[in-house]
Motif scaffolding. Structure first.
Motif, PDB file in Angstrom:
ATOM      1  N   LYS A   1       0.743  -1.235  -0.233  1.00 23.57           N
ATOM      2  CA  LYS A   1       0.005   0.018  -0.016  1.00 23.57           C
ATOM      3  C   LYS A   1       0.799   1.360  -0.076  1.00 23.57           C
ATOM      4  O   LYS A   1       0.279   2.401  -0.217  1.00 23.57           O
ATOM      5  CB  LYS A   1      -0.990  -0.087   1.194  1.00 23.57           C
ATOM      6  N   TYR A   2       2.256   1.072   0.519  1.00 23.01           N
ATOM      7  CA  TYR A   2       2.992   2.288   0.367  1.00 23.01           C
ATOM      8  C   TYR A   2       3.861   2.385  -0.834  1.00 23.01           C
ATOM      9  O   TYR A   2       4.388   3.465  -1.413  1.00 23.01           O
ATOM     10  CB  TYR A   2       3.950   2.192   1.715  1.00 23.01           C
ATOM     11  N   THR A   3       4.219   1.218  -1.576  1.00 23.20           N
ATOM     12  CA  THR A   3       5.411   1.432  -2.316  1.00 23.20           C
ATOM     13  C   THR A   3       4.865   1.574  -3.653  1.00 23.20           C
ATOM     14  O   THR A   3       3.571   1.579  -3.923  1.00 23.20           O
ATOM     15  CB  THR A   3       5.957  -0.279  -2.304  1.00 23.20           C
ATOM     16  N   PRO A   4       5.772   1.943  -4.585  1.00 20.62           N
ATOM     17  CA  PRO A   4       5.152   2.611  -6.053  1.00 20.62           C
ATOM     18  C   PRO A   4       4.334   1.486  -6.782  1.00 20.62           C
ATOM     19  O   PRO A   4       4.688   0.336  -6.834  1.00 20.62           O
ATOM     20  CB  PRO A   4       6.435   2.862  -6.716  1.00 20.62           C
ATOM     21  N   LYS A   5       3.617   1.870  -7.661  1.00 20.73           N
ATOM     22  CA  LYS A   5       2.893   1.132  -8.409  1.00 20.73           C
ATOM     23  C   LYS A   5       3.233   1.626 -10.045  1.00 20.73           C
ATOM     24  O   LYS A   5       3.213   2.773 -10.162  1.00 20.73           O
ATOM     25  CB  LYS A   5       1.236   1.339  -8.319  1.00 20.73           C
ATOM     26  N   CYS A   6       3.272   0.577 -10.796  1.00 22.26           N
ATOM     27  CA  CYS A   6       3.617   1.089 -12.336  1.00 22.26           C
ATOM     28  C   CYS A   6       2.411   1.299 -12.955  1.00 22.26           C
ATOM     29  O   CYS A   6       1.358   1.343 -12.456  1.00 22.26           O
ATOM     30  CB  CYS A   6       4.454  -0.289 -13.044  1.00 22.26           C
ATOM     31  N   LYS A   7       2.316   1.528 -14.472  1.00 23.28           N
ATOM     32  CA  LYS A   7       1.249   1.867 -14.962  1.00 23.28           C
ATOM     33  C   LYS A   7       0.368   0.799 -15.433  1.00 23.28           C
ATOM     34  O   LYS A   7      -0.821   0.842 -15.579  1.00 23.28           O
ATOM     35  CB  LYS A   7       1.673   2.307 -16.697  1.00 23.28           C
ATOM     36  N   CYS A   8       0.825  -0.477 -15.038  1.00 20.11           N
ATOM     37  CA  CYS A   8      -0.045  -1.676 -15.130  1.00 20.11           C
ATOM     38  C   CYS A   8      -1.078  -1.631 -13.713  1.00 20.11           C
ATOM     39  O   CYS A   8      -2.002  -2.417 -13.815  1.00 20.11           O
ATOM     40  CB  CYS A   8       0.754  -2.821 -15.140  1.00 20.11           C
ATOM     41  N   GLY A   9      -0.545  -0.758 -12.856  1.00 19.64           N
ATOM     42  CA  GLY A   9      -1.366  -0.732 -11.761  1.00 19.64           C
ATOM     43  C   GLY A   9      -0.905  -1.863 -10.723  1.00 19.64           C
ATOM     44  O   GLY A   9      -1.751  -2.171  -9.798  1.00 19.64           O
ATOM     45  N   VAL A  10       0.221  -2.387 -10.964  1.00 17.90           N
ATOM     46  CA  VAL A  10       0.600  -3.494  -9.915  1.00 17.90           C
ATOM     47  C   VAL A  10       1.807  -3.004  -9.115  1.00 17.90           C
ATOM     48  O   VAL A  10       2.588  -2.075  -9.718  1.00 17.90           O
ATOM     49  CB  VAL A  10       1.374  -4.822 -10.995  1.00 17.90           C
ATOM     50  N   SER A  11       2.030  -3.351  -7.918  1.00 15.81           N
ATOM     51  CA  SER A  11       3.144  -2.778  -6.925  1.00 15.81           C
ATOM     52  C   SER A  11       4.469  -3.219  -7.624  1.00 15.81           C
ATOM     53  O   SER A  11       4.488  -4.441  -8.071  1.00 15.81           O
ATOM     54  CB  SER A  11       3.126  -3.479  -5.746  1.00 15.81           C
ATOM     55  N   CYS A  12       5.333  -2.265  -7.544  1.00 13.10           N
ATOM     56  CA  CYS A  12       6.654  -2.582  -8.045  1.00 13.10           C
ATOM     57  C   CYS A  12       7.429  -3.537  -7.500  1.00 13.10           C
ATOM     58  O   CYS A  12       7.305  -3.910  -6.283  1.00 13.10           O
ATOM     59  CB  CYS A  12       7.285  -1.317  -8.448  1.00 13.10           C
ATOM     60  N   VAL A  13       8.520  -4.205  -8.043  1.00 14.21           N
ATOM     61  CA  VAL A  13       9.592  -4.839  -7.481  1.00 14.21           C
ATOM     62  C   VAL A  13      10.648  -4.139  -7.084  1.00 14.21           C
ATOM     63  O   VAL A  13      11.120  -3.282  -7.934  1.00 14.21           O
ATOM     64  CB  VAL A  13       9.870  -6.230  -8.372  1.00 14.21           C
ATOM     65  N   LEU A  14      11.392  -4.523  -6.130  1.00 15.20           N
ATOM     66  CA  LEU A  14      12.487  -3.716  -5.749  1.00 15.20           C
ATOM     67  C   LEU A  14      13.873  -4.480  -5.930  1.00 15.20           C
ATOM     68  O   LEU A  14      13.837  -5.830  -5.979  1.00 15.20           O
ATOM     69  CB  LEU A  14      12.569  -3.415  -4.041  1.00 15.20           C
ATOM     70  N   ARG A  15      14.602  -3.889  -6.875  1.00 12.33           N
ATOM     71  CA  ARG A  15      15.965  -4.742  -7.351  1.00 12.33           C
ATOM     72  C   ARG A  15      17.048  -3.784  -7.147  1.00 12.33           C
ATOM     73  O   ARG A  15      16.937  -2.552  -6.639  1.00 12.33           O
ATOM     74  CB  ARG A  15      15.846  -5.055  -8.586  1.00 12.33           C
ATOM     75  N   CYS A  16      18.226  -4.353  -7.165  1.00 12.76           N
ATOM     76  CA  CYS A  16      19.756  -3.506  -6.892  1.00 12.76           C
ATOM     77  C   CYS A  16      20.466  -4.071  -7.893  1.00 12.76           C
ATOM     78  O   CYS A  16      20.511  -5.243  -8.639  1.00 12.76           O
ATOM     79  CB  CYS A  16      20.204  -4.257  -5.198  1.00 12.76           C
ATOM     80  N   VAL A  17      21.320  -2.870  -8.326  1.00 13.63           N
ATOM     81  CA  VAL A  17      22.147  -3.156  -9.616  1.00 13.63           C
ATOM     82  C   VAL A  17      23.333  -3.655  -8.927  1.00 13.63           C
ATOM     83  O   VAL A  17      24.004  -3.609  -8.030  1.00 13.63           O
ATOM     84  CB  VAL A  17      22.461  -1.581 -10.053  1.00 13.63           C
ATOM     85  N   GLN A  18      23.546  -4.948  -9.744  1.00 10.53           N
ATOM     86  CA  GLN A  18      24.655  -5.812  -9.222  1.00 10.53           C
ATOM     87  C   GLN A  18      25.907  -5.910 -10.103  1.00 10.53           C
ATOM     88  O   GLN A  18      27.162  -5.995  -9.383  1.00 10.53           O
ATOM     89  CB  GLN A  18      24.199  -7.277  -8.907  1.00 10.53           C
ATOM     90  N   LYS A  19      25.989  -5.884 -11.320  1.00  9.07           N
ATOM     91  CA  LYS A  19      26.948  -5.998 -12.286  1.00  9.07           C
ATOM     92  C   LYS A  19      27.696  -4.525 -12.913  1.00  9.07           C
ATOM     93  O   LYS A  19      28.776  -4.673 -13.116  1.00  9.07           O
ATOM     94  CB  LYS A  19      26.690  -6.800 -13.494  1.00  9.07           C
ATOM     95  N   ARG A  20      26.840  -3.683 -13.296  1.00 11.19           N
ATOM     96  CA  ARG A  20      27.213  -2.505 -13.847  1.00 11.19           C
ATOM     97  C   ARG A  20      27.902  -1.765 -12.956  1.00 11.19           C
ATOM     98  O   ARG A  20      27.276  -1.297 -12.062  1.00 11.19           O
ATOM     99  CB  ARG A  20      26.021  -1.697 -14.487  1.00 11.19           C
ATOM    100  N   ARG A  21      29.185  -1.348 -13.029  1.00  7.56           N
ATOM    101  CA  ARG A  21      29.919  -0.738 -12.081  1.00  7.56           C
ATOM    102  C   ARG A  21      29.475   0.663 -11.965  1.00  7.56           C
ATOM    103  O   ARG A  21      29.445   1.410 -11.109  1.00  7.56           O
ATOM    104  CB  ARG A  21      31.498  -0.565 -12.835  1.00  7.56           C
ATOM    105  N   ALA A  22      28.782   1.561 -13.094  1.00  8.05           N
ATOM    106  CA  ALA A  22      28.539   2.933 -13.039  1.00  8.05           C
ATOM    107  C   ALA A  22      27.530   3.113 -11.976  1.00  8.05           C
ATOM    108  O   ALA A  22      27.226   4.145 -11.139  1.00  8.05           O
ATOM    109  CB  ALA A  22      28.038   3.409 -14.208  1.00  8.05           C
ATOM    110  N   THR A  23      26.628   1.950 -11.752  1.00  8.94           N
ATOM    111  CA  THR A  23      25.400   2.254 -10.900  1.00  8.94           C
ATOM    112  C   THR A  23      25.148   0.914  -9.916  1.00  8.94           C
ATOM    113  O   THR A  23      24.257   0.907  -9.332  1.00  8.94           O
ATOM    114  CB  THR A  23      24.125   2.148 -11.848  1.00  8.94           C
ATOM    115  N   ARG A  24      26.257   0.149  -9.791  1.00  8.84           N
ATOM    116  CA  ARG A  24      26.389  -0.890  -8.688  1.00  8.84           C
ATOM    117  C   ARG A  24      25.853  -0.529  -7.344  1.00  8.84           C
ATOM    118  O   ARG A  24      26.278   0.762  -6.855  1.00  8.84           O
ATOM    119  CB  ARG A  24      27.794  -1.467  -8.647  1.00  8.84           C
ATOM    120  N   GLY A  25      25.105  -1.263  -6.977  1.00 11.36           N
ATOM    121  CA  GLY A  25      24.721  -1.033  -5.567  1.00 11.36           C
ATOM    122  C   GLY A  25      23.528  -0.009  -5.410  1.00 11.36           C
ATOM    123  O   GLY A  25      22.810   0.125  -4.284  1.00 11.36           O
ATOM    124  N   ARG A  26      22.868   0.602  -6.339  1.00 11.42           N
ATOM    125  CA  ARG A  26      21.761   1.433  -6.381  1.00 11.42           C
ATOM    126  C   ARG A  26      20.620   0.574  -6.421  1.00 11.42           C
ATOM    127  O   ARG A  26      20.472  -0.469  -7.404  1.00 11.42           O
ATOM    128  CB  ARG A  26      21.624   2.587  -7.473  1.00 11.42           C
TER     129      ARG A  26
END
Length: 478
Positions: free
Chosen positions: A369-394
């Motif tokens: 009920k708090y987390t963002p919803k996408c245009k499909c109306g479904v609650s989003c999934v939380l992920r973390c960048v793992q391999k790309r050095r420029a954005t790793r850990g975001r």
């Protein structure tokens, strides 16, 4: 006197009575605890230190007799350990692999990396596991009677377990083992069925935590929190929590229970989903029944197609009644799996089955009920960048609908906002966004709690993050 020094002292052959005593403490399933088995081995091998005796005992599945045979190559009936050509073997490596940390300015032991590309490093002792992975392991975690009672309860539940169905490269496939999801109250069951989303679907396979699981949960809670405190003190730089790691007590309130029926059932390399756990998640995983091999590998920043996952893999032996704690370093920086086994040793109660409970702490402030919803109306999934050095850990919020079999998502994407304690803007005590890009080792910009980058330039942002397909197996790690 000089003549005596030329001769090595004669090996003392253990007495028949001592050997018979070792047989009474033969297996991990016997009524005798680890301390008794160590006492037996000490009487048989007084020249060996306790840590070496424990290494052998662990390596031989809790069998004091087999461990004694392996250490006593000087008498009849010895079963010598053999090195397999495929995997290799070492009972303990901490004696020569751990380097002194004195003068390093860190409370964390300096450990020489031992893994190599294409190789599997096998770890058996708690000391080696915690020195070379972001995990702790406790053998013989519960009293034998309690472990057996819990195992019997879950074996009765196992026929109701199902295989998850998920989308993988535009194909609908099933998970390679069965599972079931449990929450601690009936109100939580109703919430999970109507409000929480997994793989773009509302979860139907959810049940109330069984009585024994709930009772053991409090024991797991105490142990995990003790291990987390010790991990921070002994292994983290300057003895401090990691960025995004919650300072709150770990409170298990949900669990995925997995059943691996036979050596062929497995789960591939993955990181667990963070959507309801938050950044730097901690998981307590209790193994019951057949012993299986838990494999982990560090994720390395990707420079080119050949640079990912170069460091080889580590295999951790998970015997019956062992608790594995996956610490805050695990999900963002490592992947893990349960490898297929060519042969397994049946368990007296579980036969060919391994039952695994992964106790988890769902955060109230990460309710859908708090987390963002996408245009499909479904609650989003939380992920973390793992391999790309420029954005790793975001961290980022992404559309979930494309994980639903037969459907495509809206490609929604937005960088997430979390403070240094892993709390989002809507949580009480939020300190301002710390999920910022890093440029030349420094965080870019200063946030005081306002919104940061949105999903503008989606194609550019999405190309910077890892897009490994996700499946239900990410919900049920080990």
């Amino acid at each position: 006197m000089e003549e005596i020094r030329k001769h090595k002292p004669k090996r003392v052959r253990p007495s028949p009575e001592a050997i018979e005593l070792a047989k009474t403490a033969n297996t991990d399933e016997s009524a005798e605890d680890t301390e008794f088995k160590l006492a037996v081995l000490t009487s048989l091998h007084p020249d060996k230190p306790q840590e070496v005796l424990l290494d052998y005992l662990t390596a031989y599945g809790g069998s004091a007799y087999k461990a004694s045979q392996a250490m006593s190559s000087g008498y009849d009936g010895v079963v010598k350990r053999k090195k397999t050509a495929a995997n290799g073997y070492q009972s303990s490596i901490h004696a020569f692999a751990t380097q002194s940390a004195e003068g390093s300015g860190s409370s964390s032991p300096a450990v020489k990396p031992l893994t190599k590309k294409g190789k599997t490093l096998h770890l058996y002792t708690p000391k080696d596991v915690e020195n070379h992975t972001p995990c702790s392991i406790i053998h013989n975690f519960l009293p034998k009677e309690d472990a057996d009672t819990l195992l019997k309860e879950l074996l009765e539940e196992a026929p109701s377990f199902e295989r998850g169905t998920f989308q993988l490269f535009e194909k609908t496939v099933q998970s390679p083992h069965t599972w079931k999801f449990y929450v601690d109250t009936m109100d939580a069951v109703k919430e999970q069925q109507s409000e929480y989303v997994y793989d773009g679907l509302y979860e139907a396979q959810v049940a109330k935590t069984t009585p024994e699981m709930l009772r053991v949960s409090s024991i797991v809670k105490e142990t995990v929190n003790e291990e987390v405190t010790r991990r921070i003190r002994d292994f983290h730089p300057s003895g401090k929590r990691l960025k995004f790691q919650s300072p709150e007590t770990w409170e298990p309130n949900a669990s995925f229970v997995n059943c691996y029926d036979g050596g062929k059932e497995n789960v591939g390399y993955h990181s667990d989903q963070l959507t309801y756990l938050g950044p730097r998640a901690i998981i307590g995983s209790l193994s019951l029944g057949v012993a299986r091999e838990f494999r982990v590998r560090r994720i390395v920043p990707q420079e080119d197609a050949s640079s990912a996952d170069e460091q080889g893999q580590i295999a951790i032996h998970l015997p019956h009644n062992s608790l594995l704690v996956m610490h805050a370093e695990m999900q963002e920086e490592w992947k893990h799996s349960i490898a297929p086994a060519q042969a397994i040793d049946p368990h007296p109660l579980a036969l060919n089955k391994r039952i695994n409970i992964t106790y988890r702490c769902y955060k109230d402030y990460l309710h859908p009920k708090y987390t963002p919803k996408c245009k499909c109306g479904v609650s989003c999934v939380l992920r973390c960048v793992q391999k790309r050095r420029a954005t790793r850990g975001r961290y980022m919020w992404m559309c979930y609908a494309n994980y639903k079999p037969g459907e495509k998502g809206c490609a929604y994407f937005v960088w997430a906002e979390f403070d240094v304690d892993g709390k989002p803007p809507w949580a009480e005590g939020y300190k301002g966004n710390a999920n910022l890009p890093v440029v030349d080792g420094l965080e870019k910009g200063v946030e005081g709690g306002g919104r940061t980058e949105k999903g503008t330039g989606f194609k550019k942002d999405r190309s910077q993050m890892e897009q490994s397909p996700r499946s239900k197996i990410e919900q049920s790690p080990i």
